[in-house]
Motif scaffolding. Structure first.
Motif, PDB file in Angstrom:
ATOM      1  N   SER A   1       8.644   9.705   6.981  1.00 32.99           N
ATOM      2  CA  SER A   1       7.189   9.889   7.031  1.00 32.99           C
ATOM      3  C   SER A   1       6.827  11.358   7.222  1.00 32.99           C
ATOM      4  O   SER A   1       5.918  11.885   6.563  1.00 32.99           O
ATOM      5  N   ILE A   2       7.539  12.036   8.127  1.00 33.32           N
ATOM      6  CA  ILE A   2       7.265  13.451   8.359  1.00 33.32           C
ATOM      7  C   ILE A   2       7.600  14.276   7.125  1.00 33.32           C
ATOM      8  O   ILE A   2       6.851  15.188   6.740  1.00 33.32           O
ATOM      9  N   THR A   3       8.721  13.957   6.474  1.00 35.01           N
ATOM     10  CA  THR A   3       9.108  14.685   5.263  1.00 35.01           C
ATOM     11  C   THR A   3       8.091  14.485   4.150  1.00 35.01           C
ATOM     12  O   THR A   3       7.742  15.436   3.428  1.00 35.01           O
ATOM     13  N   ALA A   4       7.599  13.265   3.996  1.00 36.14           N
ATOM     14  CA  ALA A   4       6.614  12.974   2.949  1.00 36.14           C
ATOM     15  C   ALA A   4       5.346  13.790   3.163  1.00 36.14           C
ATOM     16  O   ALA A   4       4.831  14.432   2.238  1.00 36.14           O
ATOM     17  N   THR A   5       4.847  13.780   4.395  1.00 35.61           N
ATOM     18  CA  THR A   5       3.626  14.529   4.688  1.00 35.61           C
ATOM     19  C   THR A   5       3.832  16.023   4.501  1.00 35.61           C
ATOM     20  O   THR A   5       2.997  16.719   3.897  1.00 35.61           O
ATOM     21  N   GLY A   6       4.960  16.540   5.003  1.00 36.96           N
ATOM     22  CA  GLY A   6       5.239  17.964   4.867  1.00 36.96           C
ATOM     23  C   GLY A   6       5.374  18.394   3.419  1.00 36.96           C
ATOM     24  O   GLY A   6       4.884  19.455   3.025  1.00 36.96           O
ATOM     25  N   ALA A   7       6.036  17.581   2.597  1.00 37.91           N
ATOM     26  CA  ALA A   7       6.219  17.932   1.185  1.00 37.91           C
ATOM     27  C   ALA A   7       4.884  17.980   0.461  1.00 37.91           C
ATOM     28  O   ALA A   7       4.646  18.866  -0.373  1.00 37.91           O
TER      29      ALA A   7
ATOM     30  N   GLY B   1       0.807  -1.211   0.000  1.00 40.25           N
ATOM     31  CA  GLY B   1       0.000   0.000   0.000  1.00 40.25           C
ATOM     32  C   GLY B   1       0.842   1.262   0.000  1.00 40.25           C
ATOM     33  O   GLY B   1       0.544   2.223  -0.720  1.00 40.25           O
ATOM     34  N   VAL B   2       1.912   1.277   0.783  1.00 42.03           N
ATOM     35  CA  VAL B   2       2.776   2.457   0.838  1.00 42.03           C
ATOM     36  C   VAL B   2       3.467   2.687  -0.503  1.00 42.03           C
ATOM     37  O   VAL B   2       3.555   3.826  -0.982  1.00 42.03           O
ATOM     38  N   TYR B   3       3.940   1.622  -1.127  1.00 39.10           N
ATOM     39  CA  TYR B   3       4.578   1.775  -2.431  1.00 39.10           C
ATOM     40  C   TYR B   3       3.582   2.244  -3.490  1.00 39.10           C
ATOM     41  O   TYR B   3       3.928   3.030  -4.389  1.00 39.10           O
TER      42      TYR B   3
ATOM     43  N   GLU C   1      10.551   8.651  24.069  1.00 40.72           N
ATOM     44  CA  GLU C   1      10.875   7.244  23.875  1.00 40.72           C
ATOM     45  C   GLU C   1      12.265   7.099  23.275  1.00 40.72           C
ATOM     46  O   GLU C   1      12.746   7.994  22.570  1.00 40.72           O
ATOM     47  N   ARG C   2      12.867   5.973  23.529  1.00 41.51           N
ATOM     48  CA  ARG C   2      14.190   5.688  22.997  1.00 41.51           C
ATOM     49  C   ARG C   2      14.038   5.051  21.623  1.00 41.51           C
ATOM     50  O   ARG C   2      13.405   4.007  21.480  1.00 41.51           O
ATOM     51  N   ALA C   3      14.595   5.689  20.613  1.00 40.78           N
ATOM     52  CA  ALA C   3      14.406   5.253  19.229  1.00 40.78           C
ATOM     53  C   ALA C   3      15.693   4.682  18.660  1.00 40.78           C
ATOM     54  O   ALA C   3      16.799   5.091  19.028  1.00 40.78           O
ATOM     55  N   THR C   4      15.547   3.722  17.748  1.00 39.25           N
ATOM     56  CA  THR C   4      16.682   3.170  17.016  1.00 39.25           C
ATOM     57  C   THR C   4      16.942   4.026  15.774  1.00 39.25           C
ATOM     58  O   THR C   4      16.163   4.937  15.442  1.00 39.25           O
ATOM     59  N   VAL C   5      18.023   3.705  15.079  1.00 40.09           N
ATOM     60  CA  VAL C   5      18.328   4.429  13.838  1.00 40.09           C
ATOM     61  C   VAL C   5      17.211   4.216  12.819  1.00 40.09           C
ATOM     62  O   VAL C   5      16.786   5.147  12.118  1.00 40.09           O
ATOM     63  N   GLY C   6      16.718   2.979  12.742  1.00 35.50           N
ATOM     64  CA  GLY C   6      15.624   2.697  11.825  1.00 35.50           C
ATOM     65  C   GLY C   6      14.368   3.488  12.159  1.00 35.50           C
ATOM     66  O   GLY C   6      13.658   3.960  11.266  1.00 35.50           O
ATOM     67  N   ASP C   7      14.094   3.645  13.456  1.00 34.22           N
ATOM     68  CA  ASP C   7      12.933   4.438  13.858  1.00 34.22           C
ATOM     69  C   ASP C   7      13.073   5.889  13.423  1.00 34.22           C
ATOM     70  O   ASP C   7      12.113   6.517  12.951  1.00 34.22           O
ATOM     71  N   LEU C   8      14.286   6.429  13.590  1.00 33.71           N
ATOM     72  CA  LEU C   8      14.522   7.822  13.212  1.00 33.71           C
ATOM     73  C   LEU C   8      14.416   8.014  11.698  1.00 33.71           C
ATOM     74  O   LEU C   8      13.842   9.005  11.226  1.00 33.71           O
ATOM     75  N   VAL C   9      14.972   7.059  10.946  1.00 27.67           N
ATOM     76  CA  VAL C   9      14.891   7.158   9.479  1.00 27.67           C
ATOM     77  C   VAL C   9      13.440   7.057   9.023  1.00 27.67           C
ATOM     78  O   VAL C   9      12.969   7.845   8.187  1.00 27.67           O
ATOM     79  N   HIS C  10      12.739   6.078   9.561  1.00 33.74           N
ATOM     80  CA  HIS C  10      11.336   5.904   9.181  1.00 33.74           C
ATOM     81  C   HIS C  10      10.503   7.123   9.570  1.00 33.74           C
ATOM     82  O   HIS C  10       9.713   7.634   8.760  1.00 33.74           O
ATOM     83  N   GLY C  11      10.661   7.574  10.818  1.00 29.03           N
ATOM     84  CA  GLY C  11       9.896   8.727  11.260  1.00 29.03           C
ATOM     85  C   GLY C  11      10.219   9.981  10.462  1.00 29.03           C
ATOM     86  O   GLY C  11       9.317  10.738  10.075  1.00 29.03           O
ATOM     87  N   GLY C  12      11.516  10.195  10.189  1.00 30.76           N
ATOM     88  CA  GLY C  12      11.901  11.366   9.410  1.00 30.76           C
ATOM     89  C   GLY C  12      11.355  11.320   7.997  1.00 30.76           C
ATOM     90  O   GLY C  12      10.899  12.343   7.455  1.00 30.76           O
TER      91      GLY C  12
ATOM     92  N   LEU D   1       9.365  10.060  -2.996  1.00 28.73           N
ATOM     93  CA  LEU D   1      10.589   9.359  -2.582  1.00 28.73           C
ATOM     94  C   LEU D   1      10.609   9.112  -1.081  1.00 28.73           C
ATOM     95  O   LEU D   1      11.009   8.029  -0.620  1.00 28.73           O
ATOM     96  N   SER D   2      10.163  10.098  -0.312  1.00 24.70           N
ATOM     97  CA  SER D   2      10.137   9.929   1.144  1.00 24.70           C
ATOM     98  C   SER D   2       9.110   8.875   1.556  1.00 24.70           C
ATOM     99  O   SER D   2       9.345   8.107   2.499  1.00 24.70           O
ATOM    100  N   THR D   3       7.997   8.823   0.850  1.00 26.69           N
ATOM    101  CA  THR D   3       6.993   7.795   1.147  1.00 26.69           C
ATOM    102  C   THR D   3       7.551   6.399   0.885  1.00 26.69           C
ATOM    103  O   THR D   3       7.361   5.467   1.686  1.00 26.69           O
ATOM    104  N   ALA D   4       8.238   6.241  -0.245  1.00 31.78           N
ATOM    105  CA  ALA D   4       8.842   4.946  -0.557  1.00 31.78           C
ATOM    106  C   ALA D   4       9.893   4.565   0.484  1.00 31.78           C
ATOM    107  O   ALA D   4      10.006   3.395   0.876  1.00 31.78           O
ATOM    108  N   LEU D   5      10.675   5.558   0.947  1.00 27.77           N
ATOM    109  CA  LEU D   5      11.688   5.278   1.971  1.00 27.77           C
ATOM    110  C   LEU D   5      11.033   4.844   3.278  1.00 27.77           C
ATOM    111  O   LEU D   5      11.525   3.930   3.951  1.00 27.77           O
ATOM    112  N   SER D   6       9.918   5.462   3.630  1.00 27.39           N
ATOM    113  CA  SER D   6       9.238   5.076   4.869  1.00 27.39           C
ATOM    114  C   SER D   6       8.689   3.661   4.795  1.00 27.39           C
ATOM    115  O   SER D   6       8.556   2.983   5.817  1.00 27.39           O
TER     116      SER D   6
END
Length: 243
Positions: A128-134, A64-66, A115-126, A95-100
């Motif tokens: 997703s936020i970038t996709a919505t903002g764009a 669905g995301v793709y 909350e304590r986040a992993t690198v994957g959490d930060l990449v995914h969250g960033g 592109l940001s949506t596909a990355l998320s």
């Protein structure tokens, strides 16, 4: 003698708009199924939690995301040439949506500061936020462009008027409150606004008529740009002086 206009094959932009609407609807349906059918925390959690690795509906969520990413990219291709900024923003959002969808978050999709986040959490969250903002900024770019179609500007203005304050509220809630029902509900509303705007814009672009002034005529002296021959002076007696 004027000939009746016959519907020709769709232009590449119209075809891209139709495909964009189909991809956005299909992607939204797949993500919704994954969210509703999965064992997620409901409105308390994020939509992305349906795509956590190991979840029974993670594959449906990713598909669905793709599909959504493809729909946003096709929508960018369908925009008129003068809306280059909006198209670029939609391209970045795609592109940001596909990355998320590629980089999934861990259980709970934790994000700082609570909350304590992993690198994957930060990449995914960033992503997703970038996709919505764009995508929201693309709405603003269309709404403020003077040469854009009036229907496109109206749709974009209405969507941006709803999405902008919601995005600001989500951002403040994530920083001040953290994960909870407030963020979960607002996130879903913002995503719904983006989907509705994307589909409505694609429909308008897909069913636009021929350019104004384009008249198809036949016979000698006919022009393809709607110009008409000057009125004939046949039958006028030029020997008669003006009174």
């Amino acid at each position: 003698m004027a000939e009746p206009d016959r519907p020709g094959p769709p232009t590449p932009r119209a075809a891209a708009a139709s495909a964009a609407a189909g991809c956005i609807l299909a992607g939204t349906a797949a993500v919704t199924i994954a969210v509703l059918a999965g064992p997620g925390p409901g409105f308390v959690g994020y939509v992305s939690e349906a795509g956590i690795a190991g979840s029974g509906h993670a594959l449906t969520y990713r598909i669905g995301v793709y599909a959504l990413a493809a729909g946003v990219l096709l929508l960018a291709a369908a925009l008129p040439p003068q809306l280059r900024l909006a198209a670029a923003l939609l391209g970045a959002g795609s592109l940001s949506t596909a990355l998320s969808g590629t980089v999934t978050c861990s259980v709970g999709c934790p994000l700082p500061p609570f909350e304590r986040a992993t690198v994957g959490d930060l990449v995914h969250g960033g992503a997703s936020i970038t996709a919505t903002g764009a995508i929201v900024l693309a709405m603003v770019a269309v709404a403020l462009h003077r040469d854009a179609d009036r229907r496109l500007r109206g749709l974009a203005a209405g969507a941006a008027a709803v999405a902008l304050p919601l995005c600001a509220t989500v951002g403040l809630a994530m920083l001040l409150v953290g994960r909870g029902s407030l963020v979960g509900v607002l996130e879903r509303v913002v995503l719904a606004v983006a989907v509705l705007w994307g589909v409505a814009t694609a429909v308008v672009l897909g069913f636009r008529g021929p350019p104004v002034g384009l008249v198809r005529t036949g016979g000698a002296g006919a022009t393809g740009d709607g110009d008409r021959d000057p009125p004939s002076s046949a039958g006028v007696d030029h020997r008669r002086p003006p009174s």
